[in-house]
Design a protein around this motif. Structure first.
Motif, PDB file in Angstrom:
ATOM      1  N   LYS A  54       0.830  -1.202   0.000  1.00  0.00           N
ATOM      2  CA  LYS A  54       0.000   0.000   0.000  1.00  0.00           C
ATOM      3  C   LYS A  54       0.865   1.252   0.000  1.00  0.00           C
ATOM      4  CE  LYS A  54      -4.561  -1.258   1.683  1.00  0.00           C
ATOM      5  NZ  LYS A  54      -5.636  -0.971   2.654  1.00  0.00           N
ATOM      6  N   ARG A  55       2.063   1.140   0.614  1.00  0.00           N
ATOM      7  CA  ARG A  55       2.966   2.288   0.676  1.00  0.00           C
ATOM      8  C   ARG A  55       3.847   2.419  -0.563  1.00  0.00           C
ATOM      9  NH1 ARG A  55       6.767   1.690   3.691  1.00  0.00           N
ATOM     10  NH2 ARG A  55       6.456  -0.343   4.677  1.00  0.00           N
ATOM     11  N   VAL A  56       4.314   1.292  -1.102  1.00  0.00           N
ATOM     12  CA  VAL A  56       5.352   1.365  -2.139  1.00  0.00           C
ATOM     13  C   VAL A  56       4.897   0.868  -3.503  1.00  0.00           C
ATOM     14  CG1 VAL A  56       7.097   1.046  -0.354  1.00  0.00           C
ATOM     15  CG2 VAL A  56       6.345  -0.940  -1.690  1.00  0.00           C
ATOM     16  N   GLY A  57       3.700   0.265  -3.575  1.00  0.00           N
ATOM     17  CA  GLY A  57       3.272  -0.357  -4.827  1.00  0.00           C
ATOM     18  C   GLY A  57       3.177   0.580  -5.998  1.00  0.00           C
ATOM     19  N   GLU A  58       2.890   1.847  -5.726  1.00  0.00           N
ATOM     20  CA  GLU A  58       2.776   2.815  -6.815  1.00  0.00           C
ATOM     21  C   GLU A  58       4.134   3.117  -7.445  1.00  0.00           C
ATOM     22  OE1 GLU A  58       0.564   7.133  -7.440  1.00  0.00           O
ATOM     23  OE2 GLU A  58      -0.127   5.738  -5.884  1.00  0.00           O
ATOM     24  N   ASN A  59       5.207   3.030  -6.631  1.00  0.00           N
ATOM     25  CA  ASN A  59       6.555   3.238  -7.161  1.00  0.00           C
ATOM     26  C   ASN A  59       6.947   2.148  -8.155  1.00  0.00           C
ATOM     27  OD1 ASN A  59       7.608   5.571  -5.467  1.00  0.00           O
ATOM     28  ND2 ASN A  59       6.969   4.150  -3.862  1.00  0.00           N
ATOM     29  N   LEU A  60       6.541   0.916  -7.875  1.00  0.00           N
ATOM     30  CA  LEU A  60       6.997  -0.233  -8.654  1.00  0.00           C
ATOM     31  C   LEU A  60       6.097  -0.557  -9.841  1.00  0.00           C
ATOM     32  CD1 LEU A  60       7.788  -2.523  -5.587  1.00  0.00           C
ATOM     33  CD2 LEU A  60       9.434  -1.193  -6.919  1.00  0.00           C
ATOM     34  N   PHE A  61       4.840  -0.169  -9.761  1.00  0.00           N
ATOM     35  CA  PHE A  61       3.853  -0.562 -10.766  1.00  0.00           C
ATOM     36  C   PHE A  61       4.266  -0.087 -12.158  1.00  0.00           C
ATOM     37  CE2 PHE A  61      -0.022  -0.034 -13.254  1.00  0.00           C
ATOM     38  CZ  PHE A  61      -0.672  -1.247 -13.032  1.00  0.00           C
ATOM     39  N   GLY A  62       4.229  -0.999 -13.122  1.00  0.00           N
ATOM     40  CA  GLY A  62       4.499  -0.652 -14.510  1.00  0.00           C
ATOM     41  C   GLY A  62       5.953  -0.495 -14.867  1.00  0.00           C
ATOM     42  N   THR A  63       6.854  -0.713 -13.903  1.00  0.00           N
ATOM     43  CA  THR A  63       8.279  -0.622 -14.219  1.00  0.00           C
ATOM     44  C   THR A  63       8.724  -1.861 -14.984  1.00  0.00           C
ATOM     45  OG1 THR A  63       8.810  -1.546 -12.036  1.00  0.00           O
ATOM     46  CG2 THR A  63       8.813   0.852 -12.256  1.00  0.00           C
ATOM     47  N   ASP A  64       9.861  -1.751 -15.668  1.00  0.00           N
ATOM     48  CA  ASP A  64      10.354  -2.820 -16.539  1.00  0.00           C
ATOM     49  C   ASP A  64      11.542  -3.533 -15.910  1.00  0.00           C
ATOM     50  OD1 ASP A  64       8.557  -2.264 -18.695  1.00  0.00           O
ATOM     51  OD2 ASP A  64       9.789  -0.519 -19.186  1.00  0.00           O
ATOM     52  N   TYR A  65      11.637  -4.812 -16.147  1.00  0.00           N
ATOM     53  CA  TYR A  65      12.790  -5.600 -15.713  1.00  0.00           C
ATOM     54  C   TYR A  65      13.969  -5.282 -16.628  1.00  0.00           C
ATOM     55  CZ  TYR A  65      15.413  -9.727 -14.149  1.00  0.00           C
ATOM     56  OH  TYR A  65      16.357 -10.582 -13.625  1.00  0.00           O
ATOM     57  N   LEU A  66      15.140  -5.072 -16.039  1.00  0.00           N
ATOM     58  CA  LEU A  66      16.331  -4.726 -16.820  1.00  0.00           C
ATOM     59  C   LEU A  66      17.264  -5.926 -16.924  1.00  0.00           C
ATOM     60  CD1 LEU A  66      17.372  -1.155 -15.565  1.00  0.00           C
ATOM     61  CD2 LEU A  66      15.917  -1.783 -17.495  1.00  0.00           C
ATOM     62  N   ALA A  67      17.656  -6.249 -18.149  1.00  0.00           N
ATOM     63  CA  ALA A  67      18.614  -7.333 -18.374  1.00  0.00           C
ATOM     64  C   ALA A  67      19.426  -7.041 -19.625  1.00  0.00           C
ATOM     65  CB  ALA A  67      17.898  -8.676 -18.509  1.00  0.00           C
ATOM     66  N   GLU A  68      20.714  -7.366 -19.580  1.00  0.00           N
ATOM     67  CA  GLU A  68      21.602  -7.190 -20.727  1.00  0.00           C
ATOM     68  C   GLU A  68      21.905  -8.515 -21.418  1.00  0.00           C
ATOM     69  OE1 GLU A  68      24.244  -3.289 -19.745  1.00  0.00           O
ATOM     70  OE2 GLU A  68      24.906  -5.153 -18.782  1.00  0.00           O
ATOM     71  N   ALA A  69      21.312  -9.589 -20.906  1.00  0.00           N
ATOM     72  CA  ALA A  69      21.533 -10.911 -21.479  1.00  0.00           C
ATOM     73  C   ALA A  69      20.217 -11.659 -21.537  1.00  0.00           C
ATOM     74  CB  ALA A  69      22.547 -11.699 -20.654  1.00  0.00           C
ATOM     75  N   ALA A  70      20.134 -12.633 -22.443  1.00  0.00           N
ATOM     76  CA  ALA A  70      18.940 -13.458 -22.557  1.00  0.00           C
ATOM     77  C   ALA A  70      19.318 -14.878 -22.944  1.00  0.00           C
ATOM     78  CB  ALA A  70      17.968 -12.878 -23.592  1.00  0.00           C
ATOM     79  N   ILE A  71      18.544 -15.820 -22.431  1.00  0.00           N
ATOM     80  CA  ILE A  71      18.630 -17.212 -22.870  1.00  0.00           C
ATOM     81  C   ILE A  71      17.506 -17.425 -23.868  1.00  0.00           C
ATOM     82  CG2 ILE A  71      18.491 -19.619 -22.145  1.00  0.00           C
ATOM     83  CD1 ILE A  71      19.526 -18.705 -19.387  1.00  0.00           C
ATOM     84  N   LEU A  72      17.850 -17.861 -25.074  1.00  0.00           N
ATOM     85  CA  LEU A  72      16.873 -17.975 -26.146  1.00  0.00           C
ATOM     86  C   LEU A  72      16.091 -19.286 -26.054  1.00  0.00           C
ATOM     87  CD1 LEU A  72      18.924 -16.604 -29.185  1.00  0.00           C
ATOM     88  CD2 LEU A  72      17.407 -15.364 -27.640  1.00  0.00           C
TER      89      LEU A  72
END
Length: 679
Positions: free
Chosen positions: A391-409
């Motif tokens: 309830k306190r912090v959810g608005e900060n995190l909502f809709g943010t994107d995961y950051l990664a410089e690598a991927a497993i295909l």
């Protein structure tokens, strides 16, 4: 589709089954949900016989009362279509709706998922119940969205009823047009399997060696996926026609289903059912299992399907049916750990399974937040604490994107082909586990990325490093795309058994790795499975000695831009190349003629030069995940250890959940969670 969860903050909810409980309990249950900070209640997915107790007789009174009461308590309702469990009157009167096993055994009433997607009868009854339910609740102010069915392909992901055989025959006609083309695609000239009439074409059936034609079997998986999506579309179309203001989703991730196609074509966002305690049951006999930490890979595969996703079943208690799946009770802190694990990987809505533990039925030991006695307990207290935090912090995190410089295909064709083909399928799971460990323990966030015919170079170029361990099926278009990725500066890592099959699963008349030889800078001049009675070969890479288990390819160098990094030892191919690095355009391609293990994946990841973030120094037991908005990054630290851990900060950071600023170091409690931001 939009694939976005409506709202402004991450919110919690819970699964609830009012039909299973005395109505006198509802008010207290709903009030406790609201008091714990829950916003959503998910209902209805197993209630067909409540909505339609007899054929053509409909009753919504029970759920009308349950939904209105939930709304009075401040809860939003997620309504589900009840099509995962056909009622007894339907299966009794119309046995043609039942699924059938490969050997012809009918799956009867008594569990769930016992229907088949292609029965015209079942599809017609589905239309009726979904339309009745959708129209009834289309304008109800409490309902925010609808879930289609429950966990498609969960109890079974193969279907062999007469309706399925008939539908497969029509599917094959549409795909191939002529029997000549089908025979060529399935390689039926081998062993005299050639078809001369469409009536001879069926789904795979029981054979003397209990093995299928591999090309036929690959098409079977494609057909099952198409059938599942077609059945889901039947429901989605009805919902969108009669309740256009409600979002539509479904839940769970099971086999023989192209979840990307399902989501892109039908859903607003994807929902997953997350049970990390399975990791303690299915540890796969590894010396260094990931246990519940492995669920971060599962969540990465979901994030690949839908960048914003929901969790519709988050584990909140010990799990087990009356006859299987024995799981321990979550230790203090683990419910919070698993909840934030889901959020760290992209979940913007989390619903716990379930509020009340069932007192009867197959899942009477699949515990929810409440125990049978309905008394306060530490799991309820832990969930309430999470509700207060969000309830306190959810608005900060909502809709943010995961950051990664690598991927497993990943790709569906190789996944499905590898179910039968043990010459590459099992290698992929082993190698992905090792690569995921390498990324986890080096604290480098990693994505799953699914390749398909629409994948673009721009999408791949968002990554510095791609790992594609054992992609046997590689089309010319995909080979070209991978070449372009390396040409433009990307680093690609390939393993044995790569690039040697076409889209039908036929082997190219080329030296391995087939269409990837130019990119890899090698061709294979010899290969072997590792015999269990022989000593396991090993490779030497500088000062490192690494076991070369399972499968070995002996490489011939084709390019002057190729460097041999490691050679085999103690085998008839001793001193021959095993691991190479090739400069290709502005980028690099690594090729290993074997199956990756933990040690080699760790060494290769280091060799790529990709590093963790400089802001933190973390112990091995901590996972680092990063979600970011346009102007802020959130560093999730997840402690999978039962011991307190020390975090070194290389610059001051603020902890979001406690609102405390740390200058140079901090500790994280057993199974603890921290979310750090730069000061």
């Amino acid at each position: 589709m939009n694939r976005a969860i409506p709202g402004k903050r991450i919110e919690l909810g819970v699964c609830y089954y009012p039909e299973q409980w005395d109505e006198s309990l509802w008010v207290d249950d709903y009030k406790r949900m609201a008091a714990m900070g829950f916003s959503y209640v998910r209902i209805g997915e197993f209630a067909w016989s409540i909505f339609e107790p007899l054929q053509g007789v409909f009753s919504f009174d029970l759920f009308d009362r349950a939904i209105s009461l939930a709304e009075k308590c401040g809860l939003k309702v997620i309504m589900s279509t009840p099509t995962a469990t056909p009622p007894a009157w339907l299966t009794h009167n119309h046995p043609e709706v039942l699924n059938v096993s490969k050997d012809g055994t009918t799956h009867h009433h008594g569990l769930r998922g016992h229907y088949n997607y292609n029965s015209s009868t079942y599809r017609e009854f589905t239309k009726i119940i979904v339309e009745k339910l959708t129209k009834h609740y289309a304008n109800h102010s409490a309902i925010c969205g609808l879930q289609i069915g429950n966990e498609f392909n969960c109890e079974s992901n193969v279907y062999y009823s007469d309706a399925d055989h008939d539908a497969f025959r029509e599917w094959a006609k549409q795909k191939y047009g002529t029997l000549d083309q089908l025979n060529d695609a399935w390689g039926t000239v081998f062993w005299n399997q050639t078809y001369s009439d469409w009536e001879q074409v069926f789904l795979p059936r029981v054979t003397p060696a209990d093995s299928d034609n591999p090309h036929h079997a690959l098409d079977e998986k494609r057909f099952v996926s198409d059938s599942t999506i077609r059945y889901a579309k039947l429901q989605a179309d009805i919902i969108r026609e009669h309740a256009p203001n409600h979002w539509v989703t479904t839940n769970g991730k099971f086999g023989h289903l192209n979840h990307h196609q399902l989501t892109n074509n039908l859903l607003d966002f994807y929902a997953y059912d997350s049970y990390p305690n399975f990791g303690f049951v299915f540890s796969e006999g590894e010396d260094d299992p990931l246990f519940d930490r492995k669920w971060s890979w599962n969540l990465s595969t979901v994030r690949d399907i839908s960048s914003q996703f929901a969790i519709f079943e988050q584990q909140s208690g010990p799990g087990g049916w009356v006859n299987r799946l024995e799981q321990p009770t979550p230790k203090p802190g683990q419910i919070k750990l698993w909840t934030y694990q889901s959020i760290a990987h992209g979940a913007d809505m989390v619903l716990y399974f379930r509020l009340r533990t069932a007192i009867k039925g197959t899942e009477m030991y699949w515990h929810g937040l409440n125990n049978y006695d309905n008394k306060p307990n530490r799991r309820l207290k832990e969930a309430a604490k999470i509700g207060e935090e969000l309830k306190r912090v959810g608005e900060n995190l909502f809709g943010t994107d995961y950051l990664a410089e690598a991927a497993i295909l990943h790709d569906y064709d190789n996944e499905w082909d590898g179910e039968l083909d043990t010459w590459h399928g099992p290698f992929t799971g082993k190698s992905i586990r090792s690569w995921f460990k390498a990324f986890q323990y080096q604290h480098i966030p990693v994505d799953c990325f699914t390749l398909d015919d629409d994948t673009t170079l721009d999408q791949l170029m968002t990554y510095k490093v791609l790992v594609y361990p054992h992609a046997a099926i590689v089309t010319p278009k995909r080979a070209k795309l991978l070449e372009q990725f390396s040409e433009q500066g990307g680093t690609l890592i390939l393993g044995s058994r790569s690039g040697y099959k076409n889209e039908y699963g036929h082997a190219y008349m080329k030296s391995f790795p087939g269409l990837l030889s130019d990119l890899a800078g090698v061709e294979v001049n010899d290969f072997t499975r590792i015999n269990k009675v022989d000593d396991t070969p090993y490779i030497e890479w500088g000062e490192h000695t690494v076991k070369a288990e399972t499968f070995n390819e002996v490489l011939t160098i084709l390019s002057e831009k190729t460097t041999v990094l490691a050679t085999y030892q103690n085998s008839y191919y001793a001193n021959e190349p095993a691991l190479v690095r090739t400069s290709f355009g502005k980028g690099t391609c690594y090729y290993y003629g074997g199956v990756f293990n933990d040690q080699l994946a760790d060494l290769l990841l280091t060799d790529t030069g990709l590093k963790t973030r400089s802001e933190l120094t973390l112990p091995k037991t901590i996972e680092l995940a990063i979600r970011a908005s346009k102007d802020k990054e959130y560093f999730f630290l997840l402690n999978y250890s039962g011991e307190e851990q020390t975090i070194t900060l290389n610059e001051p950071m603020n902890e979001l959940l406690s609102d405390v600023t740390f200058q140079s170091a901090c500790s994280i409690e057993p199974y603890g969670v921290m979310i750090l931001t730069k000061v």
